[in-house]
Motif scaffolding. Structure first.
Motif, PDB file in Angstrom:
ATOM      1  N   LEU A   8      -1.618  12.052 -10.411  1.00 53.57           N
ATOM      2  CA  LEU A   8      -2.118  10.764 -10.909  1.00 53.57           C
ATOM      3  C   LEU A   8      -1.492   9.596 -10.142  1.00 53.57           C
ATOM      4  CD1 LEU A   8      -2.151  11.403 -14.770  1.00 53.57           C
ATOM      5  CD2 LEU A   8      -4.137  11.122 -13.280  1.00 53.57           C
ATOM      6  N   SER A   9      -0.191   9.719  -9.865  1.00 54.56           N
ATOM      7  CA  SER A   9       0.498   8.674  -9.107  1.00 54.56           C
ATOM      8  C   SER A   9      -0.079   8.547  -7.697  1.00 54.56           C
ATOM      9  CB  SER A   9       1.995   9.002  -9.035  1.00 54.56           C
ATOM     10  OG  SER A   9       2.663   8.075  -8.228  1.00 54.56           O
ATOM     11  N   GLN A  10      -0.375   9.703  -7.072  1.00 56.69           N
ATOM     12  CA  GLN A  10      -0.949   9.692  -5.727  1.00 56.69           C
ATOM     13  C   GLN A  10      -2.350   9.077  -5.731  1.00 56.69           C
ATOM     14  OE1 GLN A  10       0.664  10.588  -2.829  1.00 56.69           O
ATOM     15  NE2 GLN A  10      -1.119   9.569  -1.964  1.00 56.69           N
ATOM     16  N   GLU A  11      -3.136   9.408  -6.771  1.00 56.35           N
ATOM     17  CA  GLU A  11      -4.484   8.842  -6.892  1.00 56.35           C
ATOM     18  C   GLU A  11      -4.418   7.325  -7.016  1.00 56.35           C
ATOM     19  OE1 GLU A  11      -6.512  10.685 -10.131  1.00 56.35           O
ATOM     20  OE2 GLU A  11      -6.893  12.555  -9.042  1.00 56.35           O
ATOM     21  N   ARG A  12      -3.469   6.873  -7.838  1.00 58.96           N
ATOM     22  CA  ARG A  12      -3.308   5.432  -8.043  1.00 58.96           C
ATOM     23  C   ARG A  12      -2.923   4.743  -6.725  1.00 58.96           C
ATOM     24  NH1 ARG A  12      -5.055   0.966  -9.877  1.00 58.96           N
ATOM     25  NH2 ARG A  12      -3.489  -0.651 -10.131  1.00 58.96           N
ATOM     26  N   THR A  13      -2.016   5.355  -5.979  1.00 61.69           N
ATOM     27  CA  THR A  13      -1.605   4.806  -4.681  1.00 61.69           C
ATOM     28  C   THR A  13      -2.791   4.716  -3.735  1.00 61.69           C
ATOM     29  OG1 THR A  13       0.619   5.732  -4.950  1.00 61.69           O
ATOM     30  CG2 THR A  13      -0.037   5.124  -2.722  1.00 61.69           C
ATOM     31  N   ASN A  14      -3.616   5.777  -3.719  1.00 60.21           N
ATOM     32  CA  ASN A  14      -4.799   5.791  -2.852  1.00 60.21           C
ATOM     33  C   ASN A  14      -5.783   4.691  -3.227  1.00 60.21           C
ATOM     34  OD1 ASN A  14      -3.778   7.972  -1.479  1.00 60.21           O
ATOM     35  ND2 ASN A  14      -4.969   9.502  -2.604  1.00 60.21           N
ATOM     36  N   GLN A  15      -5.935   4.462  -4.554  1.00 55.75           N
ATOM     37  CA  GLN A  15      -6.843   3.406  -5.027  1.00 55.75           C
ATOM     38  C   GLN A  15      -6.357   2.028  -4.588  1.00 55.75           C
ATOM     39  OE1 GLN A  15      -6.750   4.162  -9.223  1.00 55.75           O
ATOM     40  NE2 GLN A  15      -7.883   6.087  -9.033  1.00 55.75           N
ATOM     41  N   VAL A  16      -5.059   1.791  -4.764  1.00 54.87           N
ATOM     42  CA  VAL A  16      -4.472   0.503  -4.384  1.00 54.87           C
ATOM     43  C   VAL A  16      -4.619   0.285  -2.880  1.00 54.87           C
ATOM     44  CG1 VAL A  16      -2.316  -0.796  -4.173  1.00 54.87           C
ATOM     45  CG2 VAL A  16      -2.852   0.389  -6.317  1.00 54.87           C
ATOM     46  N   ASN A  17      -4.319   1.334  -2.096  1.00 53.35           N
ATOM     47  CA  ASN A  17      -4.444   1.229  -0.639  1.00 53.35           C
ATOM     48  C   ASN A  17      -5.884   0.970  -0.217  1.00 53.35           C
ATOM     49  OD1 ASN A  17      -1.723   1.667  -0.329  1.00 53.35           O
ATOM     50  ND2 ASN A  17      -1.897   3.843   0.132  1.00 53.35           N
ATOM     51  N   GLY A  18      -6.820   1.634  -0.920  1.00 52.43           N
ATOM     52  CA  GLY A  18      -8.237   1.431  -0.625  1.00 52.43           C
ATOM     53  C   GLY A  18      -8.662   0.005  -0.895  1.00 52.43           C
ATOM     54  N   LEU A  19      -8.236  -0.532  -2.022  1.00 61.65           N
ATOM     55  CA  LEU A  19      -8.558  -1.922  -2.365  1.00 61.65           C
ATOM     56  C   LEU A  19      -7.969  -2.888  -1.345  1.00 61.65           C
ATOM     57  CD1 LEU A  19      -8.060  -1.876  -6.232  1.00 61.65           C
ATOM     58  CD2 LEU A  19     -10.156  -2.581  -5.071  1.00 61.65           C
ATOM     59  N   GLU A  20      -6.702  -2.669  -1.001  1.00 64.35           N
ATOM     60  CA  GLU A  20      -6.047  -3.566  -0.034  1.00 64.35           C
ATOM     61  C   GLU A  20      -6.745  -3.533   1.320  1.00 64.35           C
ATOM     62  OE1 GLU A  20      -3.834  -5.932  -0.449  1.00 64.35           O
ATOM     63  OE2 GLU A  20      -3.930  -5.426  -2.573  1.00 64.35           O
ATOM     64  N   THR A  21      -7.211  -2.345   1.719  1.00 65.21           N
ATOM     65  CA  THR A  21      -7.940  -2.225   2.993  1.00 65.21           C
ATOM     66  C   THR A  21      -9.217  -3.055   2.956  1.00 65.21           C
ATOM     67  OG1 THR A  21      -7.079  -0.002   3.389  1.00 65.21           O
ATOM     68  CG2 THR A  21      -9.080  -0.612   4.578  1.00 65.21           C
ATOM     69  N   PHE A  22      -9.966  -2.934   1.860  1.00 65.13           N
ATOM     70  CA  PHE A  22     -11.210  -3.703   1.724  1.00 65.13           C
ATOM     71  C   PHE A  22     -10.926  -5.208   1.646  1.00 65.13           C
ATOM     72  CE2 PHE A  22     -12.957   0.311  -0.417  1.00 65.13           C
ATOM     73  CZ  PHE A  22     -13.535   0.765   0.761  1.00 65.13           C
ATOM     74  N   PHE A  23      -9.858  -5.578   0.933  1.00 65.24           N
ATOM     75  CA  PHE A  23      -9.496  -6.994   0.827  1.00 65.24           C
ATOM     76  C   PHE A  23      -9.078  -7.557   2.195  1.00 65.24           C
ATOM     77  CE2 PHE A  23      -8.229  -6.706  -3.949  1.00 65.24           C
ATOM     78  CZ  PHE A  23      -9.556  -6.863  -4.310  1.00 65.24           C
ATOM     79  N   ASP A  24      -8.336  -6.749   2.960  1.00 67.04           N
ATOM     80  CA  ASP A  24      -7.927  -7.181   4.308  1.00 67.04           C
ATOM     81  C   ASP A  24      -9.148  -7.404   5.196  1.00 67.04           C
ATOM     82  OD1 ASP A  24      -5.240  -7.181   3.739  1.00 67.04           O
ATOM     83  OD2 ASP A  24      -4.849  -5.189   4.579  1.00 67.04           O
ATOM     84  N   GLU A  25     -10.095  -6.457   5.139  1.00 71.39           N
ATOM     85  CA  GLU A  25     -11.332  -6.590   5.915  1.00 71.39           C
ATOM     86  C   GLU A  25     -12.081  -7.857   5.521  1.00 71.39           C
ATOM     87  OE1 GLU A  25     -12.348  -1.804   6.462  1.00 71.39           O
ATOM     88  OE2 GLU A  25     -13.637  -3.079   5.243  1.00 71.39           O
ATOM     89  N   THR A  26     -12.173  -8.077   4.208  1.00 70.50           N
ATOM     90  CA  THR A  26     -12.871  -9.262   3.699  1.00 70.50           C
ATOM     91  C   THR A  26     -12.249 -10.533   4.244  1.00 70.50           C
ATOM     92  OG1 THR A  26     -13.445  -8.103   1.641  1.00 70.50           O
ATOM     93  CG2 THR A  26     -13.543 -10.507   1.594  1.00 70.50           C
ATOM     94  N   ARG A  27     -10.919 -10.591   4.211  1.00 72.81           N
ATOM     95  CA  ARG A  27     -10.188 -11.776   4.667  1.00 72.81           C
ATOM     96  C   ARG A  27     -10.411 -12.014   6.170  1.00 72.81           C
ATOM     97  NH1 ARG A  27      -5.710  -9.938   3.246  1.00 72.81           N
ATOM     98  NH2 ARG A  27      -5.723 -10.615   1.101  1.00 72.81           N
ATOM     99  N   ILE A  28     -10.330 -10.932   6.952  1.00 77.81           N
ATOM    100  CA  ILE A  28     -10.509 -11.058   8.410  1.00 77.81           C
ATOM    101  C   ILE A  28     -11.923 -11.541   8.734  1.00 77.81           C
ATOM    102  CG2 ILE A  28     -10.679  -9.732  10.570  1.00 77.81           C
ATOM    103  CD1 ILE A  28      -8.370  -7.948   9.342  1.00 77.81           C
ATOM    104  N   TYR A  29     -12.932 -10.922   8.109  1.00 79.75           N
ATOM    105  CA  TYR A  29     -14.319 -11.312   8.363  1.00 79.75           C
ATOM    106  C   TYR A  29     -14.582 -12.750   7.907  1.00 79.75           C
ATOM    107  CZ  TYR A  29     -15.608  -6.454   9.436  1.00 79.75           C
ATOM    108  OH  TYR A  29     -15.714  -5.212  10.006  1.00 79.75           O
ATOM    109  N   LYS A  30     -13.988 -13.141   6.773  1.00 80.60           N
ATOM    110  CA  LYS A  30     -14.172 -14.510   6.274  1.00 80.60           C
ATOM    111  C   LYS A  30     -13.618 -15.521   7.273  1.00 80.60           C
ATOM    112  CE  LYS A  30     -12.743 -17.589   2.474  1.00 80.60           C
ATOM    113  NZ  LYS A  30     -11.737 -18.417   3.159  1.00 80.60           N
TER     114      LYS A  30
END
Length: 252
Positions: A8-30
């Protein structure tokens, strides 16, 4: 720790990392003014936040949608996402989310010409979070409001404080926009040599990072500043750059 807890802890880490990746992409494209690509990345982040029922992440997504649609001058859509965030925040203890909410409200007030109310709302936002990136963006918005109400010294003070910054996410973008702000202040106060100096700095950063919007604005200001200095050949160079940039966007 049990095996289930580790999974469960690993899944949560993967979710957070996934969100941060998408947020980083969003910021760069913006920042590169590729708003459609930014929206695509943000759609993925929102889908992940919904799937994992992460309400705080969903608030962050709605706020980012609101800011992107402000870039597109789609105020009604901005308000739609801002309202969706409002509903979630009514049930959440999330200081950062509330701070960003007030920051976006400040932008909406500023966009409507309510400059002093916007400054008041920014002060409220500052009280709720010490997030460095948010505080830097608040400082930048404050500077633009001061410029609008012709408090040029205050605007220059804010812009200067961001020319050198250690923002984790938007260091170059904040630098470019601050140099642009200073170039506009100096142009308005008829210090044309300083305007040119700041404009050139903004242009260099913008070109190095593919910040199309800032590159366009820098050429615009430099064209005006060189004309004021009666350096018409250099003014013409930047006015031609504007035409090239317009043509390239039209082609795309």
């Amino acid at each position: 720790m049990s095996f289930t807890s580790i999974v469960l802890s690993q899944e949560r880490t993967n979710q957070v990392n996934g969100l941060e990746t998408f947020f980083d992409e969003t910021r760069i494209y913006k920042n590169q003014n590729k708003i459609n690509l930014a929206l695509e990345s943000l759609d993925k982040a929102a889908a992940l936040a919904e799937e994992t029922e992460d309400e705080k992440a969903l608030v962050d997504c709605y706020h980012k949608f609101a800011l992107l649609y402000m870039e597109l001058d789609k105020r009604e859509t901005t308000l739609f996402y801002w309202d969706r965030a409002t509903v979630l925040l009514n049930e959440l203890e999330y200081p950062y989310g509330h701070a960003v909410h007030k920051y976006i409200e400040s932008i909406l007030l500023y966009d409507s010409g309510n400059n002093f109310q916007a400054i008041f709302m920014l002060n409220e936002s500052k009280q709720l979070s010490n997030d460095r990136n948010l505080l830097n963006n608040i400082l930048l918005l404050e500077a633009n409001i001061y410029f609008t109400i012709e408090k040029y010294d205050s605007a220059a003070l804010n812009f200067n404080s961001l020319v050198v910054n250690n923002d984790v996410f938007e260091k170059e973008s904040l630098m470019a926009r601050s140099h642009l702000g200073l170039a506009k202040v100096y142009l308005e106060t008829q210090d044309f040599d300083e305007s040119i100096k700041s404009g050139v700095s903004a242009l260099e950063i913008a070109k190095a990072n593919n910040f199309y919007k800032e590159e366009f604005e820098a050429n615009e200001i430099l064209g005006q500043a060189f004309e004021k200095r009666e350096k018409y050949d250099l003014s013409l160079v930047h006015n031609r750059n504007l035409l090239k940039l317009k043509d390239s966007v039209f082609t795309i």
